[in-house]
Design a protein around this motif. Structure first.
Motif, PDB file in Angstrom:
ATOM      1  N   GLY A  88       0.838  -1.194   0.000  1.00 52.03           N
ATOM      2  CA  GLY A  88       0.000   0.000   0.000  1.00 52.03           C
ATOM      3  C   GLY A  88       0.870   1.239   0.000  1.00 52.03           C
ATOM      4  N   GLY A 109      -9.397   1.396  -4.267  1.00 51.35           N
ATOM      5  CA  GLY A 109      -8.183   0.650  -3.950  1.00 51.35           C
ATOM      6  C   GLY A 109      -8.318  -0.841  -4.184  1.00 51.35           C
ATOM      7  N   ARG A 156      -7.418   3.997   1.821  1.00 52.87           N
ATOM      8  CA  ARG A 156      -7.323   3.420   0.469  1.00 52.87           C
ATOM      9  C   ARG A 156      -6.118   2.487   0.352  1.00 52.87           C
ATOM     10  NH1 ARG A 156      -6.581   7.867  -3.833  1.00 52.87           N
ATOM     11  NH2 ARG A 156      -4.588   7.955  -2.729  1.00 52.87           N
ATOM     12  N   ALA A 157      -4.999   2.871   0.984  1.00 51.90           N
ATOM     13  CA  ALA A 157      -3.816   2.024   0.953  1.00 51.90           C
ATOM     14  C   ALA A 157      -4.000   0.751   1.763  1.00 51.90           C
ATOM     15  CB  ALA A 157      -2.610   2.805   1.480  1.00 51.90           C
ATOM     16  N   PRO A 162      -2.640  -4.895   2.750  1.00 54.09           N
ATOM     17  CA  PRO A 162      -1.281  -5.127   2.252  1.00 54.09           C
ATOM     18  C   PRO A 162      -0.359  -5.641   3.352  1.00 54.09           C
ATOM     19  CG  PRO A 162      -1.600  -2.800   2.674  1.00 54.09           C
ATOM     20  CD  PRO A 162      -2.940  -3.456   2.869  1.00 54.09           C
ATOM     21  N   LEU A 165       2.950  -1.220   4.177  1.00 57.70           N
ATOM     22  CA  LEU A 165       2.436   0.124   3.891  1.00 57.70           C
ATOM     23  C   LEU A 165       3.619   1.079   3.806  1.00 57.70           C
ATOM     24  CD1 LEU A 165      -0.006   2.064   3.602  1.00 57.70           C
ATOM     25  CD2 LEU A 165       0.094   2.385   6.077  1.00 57.70           C
TER      26      LEU A 165
END
Length: 227
Positions: A88, A109, A156-157, A162, A165
């Motif tokens: 992310g 995302g 959104r990330a 993920p 980050l």
């Protein structure tokens, strides 16, 4: 703990007269759940390091392993998939779509996951709750403060869950109060198990992080942990 990042003797040189040695033998290991600051002045190599960690740029030599995958020799398509699903990104500029609600900015995302719009929005709402913006789901970027917009960018990330980050100067466009709130949020996310790397030239930001890696002239000068 399992490693999320492993770099060994990484070099990156950009051609020119003279050539620019952006990374010169960098070695770095980051375990799952760590919060690490990469600190250095302009031109120190920290942006190149971010790009290598995010598979946006390739090392010339050395080992680069992200989330257990050796990225050397991987196709651009494979690296794009790795970024889409396992990495992310949060940048100084928020890059939110204007005229689109916070909910749908976050749901975007997940565009490349194949999830339905309903599922994307469900996961986006849950992630906005995680960053403290439940009451801003249907606000558009121009209706949000700078700090709130950065929280949307963080959501959104995170929405794709993920492994890593990467935050590039995440407080650079914010006032001191909003910036402190974003750093506090990143600490909270780390407490939930997210592995986070913050690229910054701000020593005040770095001072609050549990681990700080100082880079200068493409080399790691120090790697410090606080109690």
């Amino acid at each position: 703990m399992s490693e999320v990042v492993l770099l060994r003797d990484v070099h990156r040189v950009y051609p020119g007269q003279p050539p620019v040695r952006a990374l010169a033998g960098v070695g770095l290991r980051i375990e799952a759940g760590e919060l690490v600051g990469i600190v250095g002045p302009s031109g120190s190599g920290k942006s190149t390091l971010l790009n290598v960690l995010g598979t946006l740029d390739r090392a010339d030599t050395g080992l680069v392993r992200i989330d257990g995958q050796d990225v050397a020799g991987r196709s651009d398509r494979h690296l794009s998939a790795l970024r889409a699903h396992r990495i992310g990104f949060v940048f100084q500029q928020f890059f939110l779509a204007p005229g689109v609600t916070a909910l749908d900015n976050v749901a975007d995302g997940l565009l490349y996951t194949g999830a339905s719009l309903r599922e994307r929005r469900r996961r986006a709402a849950r992630t906005l709750e995680r960053v403290g913006l439940t009451d801003r789901n249907h606000h558009r970027p121009h209706e949000l403060s700078g700090g709130q917009r950065q929280r949307v960018a963080v959501a959104r990330a995170l929405v794709g869950r993920p492994a890593l980050l990467l935050a590039d100067e995440p407080t650079g466009a914010l006032d001191s109060t909003s910036g402190a709130a974003v750093i506090e949020l990143l600490h909270e996310l780390r407490g939930d198990g997210t592995t986070i790397v913050i690229i910054t030239h701000d020593h005040h930001v770095a001072a609050d992080l549990p681990r700080t890696v100082h880079i200068l002239d493409g080399r790691i000068e120090s790697d410090e942990r606080t109690a």
